[in-house]
Design an enzyme around this catalytic site. Structure first.
Site, PDB file in Angstrom:
ATOM      1  CB  THR A  47     177.148 -14.334   3.447  1.00  0.00           C
ATOM      2  OG1 THR A  47     178.278 -14.360   4.458  1.00  0.00           O
ATOM      3  CG2 THR A  47     176.994 -13.118   3.041  1.00  0.00           C
ATOM      4  CE  LYS A  48     173.617  -8.561   4.554  1.00  0.00           C
ATOM      5  NZ  LYS A  48     174.437  -7.891   4.775  1.00  0.00           N
ATOM      6  CG  ASP A  49     170.486 -18.073   3.670  1.00  0.00           C
ATOM      7  OD1 ASP A  49     169.220 -17.397   3.583  1.00  0.00           O
ATOM      8  OD2 ASP A  49     171.077 -19.005   2.980  1.00  0.00           O
ATOM      9  CB  THR A  79     169.154  -8.868   4.296  1.00  0.00           C
ATOM     10  OG1 THR A  79     170.644  -8.872   4.555  1.00  0.00           O
ATOM     11  CG2 THR A  79     168.977  -9.479   5.951  1.00  0.00           C
TER      12      THR A  79
END
Length: 346
Positions: A47-49, A79
């Protein structure tokens, strides 16, 4: 960030619009319908994209980030990978201060992406000069023309999820979501997503997942930062030994704590039962669902969305290594080693 059937200009065009899948066998005995948001389908496998691209592009738009600058960040690995990926495409140097509890797989991937990596001890206070927070700040002060992403205290972190993750979940459930289960680390994912969903329907219940050894749950309930809550734990990207300003505690209805061992086994169970190769933090999110069901949290008609934030490939040397699991003392009569299912040909 929207995907389409057309050819993407580069890898960054594939960020977001991740799929949602119904969990079937693993939730068969539970009340409610369970849907998993698969953030491991982002090109950087987490999800850090979303925040890496959004924060960097906002910095460019505001003129803070210019060609030739260096991007610096603290990370447990995910991240950092996302920032490295964005930096490659956009032509920036990348320096990362990484927690020593990050898996070797993550550290090797960061190096492969061309990032300069400082490995910092995990079990020190946030203001210790050796902590990854302090190291990132020091490097930022030393390098002229650098920017420090500072995801724990950068409001753009949650804004990225308000603009992408929240709307995606609302649309994918046709607005019928009743509960959101999300891990809480920096708080960007849960806060940004919750803000969007609560604006659509204030009755949606937001449940944060915290780790034993972290201060977030008690701070949410009492407003007290209790150092006595802090002790070492193994789950990466979940919980904190400080209070991130990104986390909007007013949007979170309750927290539930999970431990290292059960979260590891929950991740392995998802793989074996549902065929979804999830990471350690995703296992923690599902462990929360197990515990919530035991306490009678859900009803038959509830539609529960759980965010699986990461991919199992980041944990091959940890939770998917029988040797590592054995070393942690995570195998017992209830949880036996998978080596017993392997036949060695002589």
């Amino acid at each position: 960030m929207a995907k389409s059937n057309k050819v993407a200009n580069n890898i960054l065009g594939l960020i977001g619009q991740t799929p949602m899948v119904k969990l079937n066998k693993i939730t068969a005995k539970y009340k409610g319908e369970y849907l998993a948001k698969l953030e491991g389908f982002n090109p950087g496998h987490s999800t850090k994209d979303r925040i890496a691209l959004y924060i960097i592009e906002e910095a460019e738009r505001r003129g803070v980030l210019k060609p030739g600058n260096t991007i610096i960040e603290t990370t447990s690995g995910n991240t950092g990978f996302s920032i490295s990926m964005v930096s490659i495409i956009k032509g920036y140097e990348c320096i990362l201060a990484v927690s020593s509890k990050s898996s070797q797989d993550k550290i090797d991937m960061l190096k492969a992406m061309g990032a300069k990596v400082f490995i910092c001890p995990a079990n020190v206070s946030a203001d210790d000069p050796r902590s990854y927070y302090s190291v990132a700040k020091r490097v930022h002060n030393e390098i002229k023309g650098s920017i420090y992403i500072n995801q724990y205290f950068n409001s753009l972190n949650s804004e990225a999820h308000y603009k992408t993750t929240g709307p995606e979940i609302w649309n994918q459930t046709d607005g019928k979501i009743t509960h959101l289960i999300a891990c809480s680390g920096t708080g960007g994912t849960i806060s940004g997503t919750a803000r969007y969903l609560k604006e659509k329907n204030s009755k949606i219940k937001i449940i944060g997942v915290d780790a034993h050894g972290s201060v977030l749950k008690k701070y949410h309930e009492t407003g007290e930062f209790d150092e006595n809550e802090i002790f070492p734990y193994r789950i990466e990207g979940l919980g904190k030994n400080l209070i991130p300003s990104v986390t909007d505690f007013t949007l979170i209805d309750k927290y539930i704590k999970v431990n290292d061992e059960e979260s590891a086994h929950s991740a392995r169970e998802i793989v074996k039962v549902e065929g979804i190769f999830v990471g350690y933090t995703s296992g923690a999110a599902f462990q929360a669902i197990k515990q919530l069901n035991k306490s009678g949290e859900f009803k038959k008609d509830d539609k529960i969305v759980v965010i699986f934030p990461d991919h199992g490939s980041r944990y091959l040397s940890k939770i998917y290594s029988d040797q590592w699991m054995e070393k942690q003392g995570f195998f017992d009569s209830e949880h036996e080693t998978t080596l017993k299912s392997i036949q060695f040909v002589k």
